[in-house]
Design an enzyme around this catalytic site. Structure first.
Site, PDB file in Angstrom:
ATOM      1  N   GLY A   1       0.824  -1.209   0.000  1.00  0.00           N
ATOM      2  CA  GLY A   1       0.000   0.000   0.000  1.00  0.00           C
ATOM      3  C   GLY A   1       0.852   1.251   0.000  1.00  0.00           C
ATOM      4  N   ASN A   2       0.239   2.380   0.348  1.00  0.00           N
ATOM      5  CA  ASN A   2       0.963   3.653   0.395  1.00  0.00           C
ATOM      6  C   ASN A   2       0.358   4.534   1.484  1.00  0.00           C
ATOM      7  OD1 ASN A   2      -1.262   5.328  -0.925  1.00  0.00           O
ATOM      8  ND2 ASN A   2      -0.850   3.817  -2.545  1.00  0.00           N
ATOM      9  N   ARG A   3       0.897   5.732   1.633  1.00  0.00           N
ATOM     10  CA  ARG A   3       0.540   6.608   2.756  1.00  0.00           C
ATOM     11  C   ARG A   3      -0.671   7.507   2.496  1.00  0.00           C
ATOM     12  NH1 ARG A   3       4.624   6.705   6.535  1.00  0.00           N
ATOM     13  NH2 ARG A   3       6.650   5.890   5.858  1.00  0.00           N
TER      14      ARG A   3
END
Length: 398
Positions: A203-205
């Site tokens: 995933g990512n932020r």
């Protein structure tokens, strides 16, 4: 700007205190006009101390000022928060039995009502008719949000947060109330998750805040908005249709479906560039003395480039986002320019990301480029302010 803040007698009146502070900190003069019942929840000294102006509830107070006429005549904007079922009924009936309803009759400036009440009251046919009547007369009535109400109740009827009310109210006097009226808009937001096994993912932020504010701004400006939200937990603006997704493939399908009759598609979601070739059906276990099994990755579909190539509607405007950090090959803007030319979207919004920058914060700073990489606009401020700047850049293309 001179603002009248009306406050009706509901438990949500405490939020109006925060709204008053926001409007004052933004540099506006605010005259608070509560109902008698509102003073049962928040007292007169609080309103006077925070506004710096006298507070009246009755038409027979400050008669020498002819307050029941003068306050409405001098107002540049009137906001009522909370607007109870009783207040909505009296306003729809044209009554003037206290200072607030008299002010509503006199005011010729934009008026915004932010309802708050129990779900049953909001959905009652009488309230529905009153809201329709007020909207037909040009009064702007927000939809309440769904959430925790007084006691254990949950449902539609909760007052929107003060920041949302302030943004919607101020938009009324900034000439942005209807420039997207009749337009269909699709916005993607959040960060995709590509599953490794039933527990883990790549995933990512991204929190989705910028995409949510783009949806909010478009809705405020009259558009019919669909928000494709990838793993977003932040509150979504009332009146926006939400399609929840998790992976990049799900987001691609949802955006393609929604884009079929859209005038504008804005790809603000942070979509993973890679996903695992295989997803384990059970949790991958750590084995003592045995190293981790490598995870083979494959590129995901470039949804933005695909939208540009396969735009389902002639004249559709496609806007992309590029989150960049800069490296030895170029700075943020150089990477953005190359991406704008490569992707071919009508506009590309470039923003720098990193620790406490871009992702997960309330402010943003962006540069808007056209498909040739030329700068169209720059914007910095809250993500809602940036969202309005992006829509300002989109409008000439419609």
């Amino acid at each position: 700007m001179r603002i009248v803040l009306g406050v009706a007698g509901g438990i949500a009146a405490y939020k109006a205190v925060l709204l008053l502070r926001l409007l004052r900190e933004d540099g506006h003069a605010v005259r608070v006009v509560p109902t008698r019942a509102a003073l049962e929840f928040v007292g007169r000294p609080t309103w006077e101390a925070l506004s710096g102006e006298p507070v009246s509830t009755e038409v027979f107070e400050h008669v020498d000022e002819v307050a029941h006429v003068r306050i409405g005549q001098e107002a540049d904007l009137v906001v009522v928060a909370p607007a109870t079922a009783d207040l909505l009924a009296r306003a729809a009936a044209g009554m003037a039995d206290d200072l607030l309803t008299a002010t509503l009759l006199v005011a010729r400036c934009p008026v915004l009502l932010a309802p708050a009440m129990h779900t049953e009251m909001w959905q009652h046919p009488a309230t529905v008719d009153n809201v329709d009547t007020l909207r037909r007369r040009g009064i702007h009535v927000l939809d309440p949000v769904s959430g925790r109400l007084t006691g254990p109740d949950t449902g539609p009827g909760r007052l929107p947060e003060p920041e949302e009310i302030a943004a919607a109210a101020l938009a009324l006097v900034h000439g942005r109330t209807s420039d997207l009226a009749g337009r269909r808009v699709v916005v993607s937001a959040g960060g995709t998750r590509e599953p490794i096994d039933p527990v883990r993912f790549i995933g990512n932020r991204s929190s989705g805040r910028q995409g949510i504010e783009l949806a909010r701004a478009a809705h405020e400006r009259g558009a019919q908005v669909t928000l494709v939200a990838a793993n977003v937990t932040l509150p979504v603006p009332p009146g926006v249709h939400v399609v929840a997704v998790e992976s990049g493939e799900q987001l691609r399908d949802a955006v393609r479906s929604a884009a079929k009759d859209a005038d504008v598609v804005v790809m603000a979601a942070a979509v993973a560039d890679f996903r695992p070739v295989r997803t384990a059906t059970a949790k991958i276990k750590k084995q003592p003395g045995v190293g981790p099994t490598p995870i083979e990755l494959v590129e995901t579909v470039d949804i933005l480039a695909e939208l540009v190539r396969r735009s389902p509607r002639e004249g559709q405007v496609v806007v992309g986002f590029a989150a960049e950090t800069g490296d030895e090959a170029g700075d943020v803007l150089e990477h953005g320019r190359r991406k704008a030319i490569r992707k071919g979207a009508d506009l590309l919004v470039v923003n720098a990301v990193g620790a406490d920058r871009g992702f997960g914060v309330e402010h943003n700073e962006v540069t808007v480029l056209d498909r040739a990489g030329a700068e169209v606009a720059r914007a910095a401020g809250t993500k809602l302010e940036v969202a309005h700047a992006v829509w300002d850049a989109v409008l000439p293309l419609l």
